[in-house]
Design an enzyme around this catalytic site. Structure first.
Site: not given
Length: 306
Positions: A180-182
């Site tokens: 996951f990331c922003t």
């Protein structure tokens, strides 16, 4: 008058595509944004577009319409939030080699990425004991919030992520790997890279943390802390409300309320992350800059160093 939380609409957007004429888009895109009072940063590269901008609801809607009229941008990924004050100082449209810089030749998200997982299905995936959860963001972002049980690669830039993967390849092989990331863009490239190594069970959070915080109620959430964003709001929490994290104006590191209570914190001068790295002369210079920022604020103007 107290500003409404709806004064400015913030759009975080990206699209991987074949954008051969990306240089030709720079001038008309910059002109459109400036003429509509939009500020922020947009990156253009042969692999697509990425960035975050803010403006009135009407201006942002017109910009998204303008972009979606470009055939290559069909399917543009956009996540919206709001800010009480304009979260950017200026408008920039930049030409880059990559819209998210990994620095590995031949990694093409259009050729294959991990499987998308919708926000409402993410909890079930990361609660599975067979899943290893990997935060693909940088260390200063992870420091203020991440998913429960996530692995922090402790990278200072995305360029370091491939090396971390190589060093932990055996731990990822044969597991479900949930990344996951922003906003989703780093994950697309990260999962494409991991799959290129022959690791098959790879997933990523569609729309990123921002979509999760927007869609998943706080009482059901496995997110802990706040999510760093690259604008003057600094961080957001559930419901994409502005968080309590601020920036150290000396070193630009995000600061929690606990860190601001440290004796090493002085507004605009130092914080626990940079206090020992600066000389007395540095701190004196920062203190003078902070004095000028505060004077400008009292006059109702903006100091360039703010």
């Amino acid at each position: 008058m107290t500003p409404s939380r709806n004064d400015f609409r913030v759009a975080a957007l990206y699209r991987f595509c074949r954008l051969e004429a990306f240089e030709e888009l720079r001038a008309p895109l910059a002109a459109f944004c400036c003429s509509h009072g939009i500020k922020g940063t947009l990156l253009l590269a042969r692999e697509g577009i990425n960035g975050t901008v803010a403006g009135s609801d009407e201006a942002i809607a017109e910009l998204v319409g303008w972009l979606e009229a470009v055939p290559e941008f069909t399917g543009l990924e956009v996540k919206y939030s709001h800010a009480a004050e304009m979260p950017f100082h200026r408008m920039k449209v930049r030409l880059k080699r990559e819209i998210v810089t990994m620095g590995v030749e031949g990694i093409d998200p259009l050729e294959g990425t991990g499987a998308y997982v919708a926000a409402q299905d993410w909890n079930a995936l990361i609660a599975d004991p067979d899943t290893i959860i990997v935060d693909t963001r940088n260390d200063y972002e992870v420091a203020i919030g991440t998913f429960r049980g996530a692995v922090d690669p402790k990278t200072s830039s995305f360029r370091e992520f491939p090396q971390w993967v190589e060093e932990h390849r055996d731990e990822l092989q044969g597991r479900k790997v949930a990344m996951f990331c922003t906003g989703g863009i780093r994950c697309e490239k990260a999962t494409a890279y991991v799959k290129s190594l022959g690791i098959e069970d790879v997933f990523h959070l569609k729309g990123g943390i921002l979509k999760y915080l927007e869609d998943v109620p706080a009482e059901d959430s496995l997110w802990e802390g706040e999510c760093f964003v690259f604008d003057e709001r600094v961080a957001v929490s559930h419901g994409l409300e502005q968080g309590e994290t601020t920036l150290c104006r000396a070193c630009r590191h995000p600061l929690t309320p606990e860190e601001r209570a440290s004796p090493q914190f002085s507004e605009g001068v130092s914080c626990p992350h940079c206090h020992e790295l600066r000389s007395d002369e540095d701190r004196a210079r920062y203190a003078e800059r902070q004095r000028q920022v505060e004077l400008a604020a009292r006059r109702g103007t903006t100091h360039i160093g703010s």
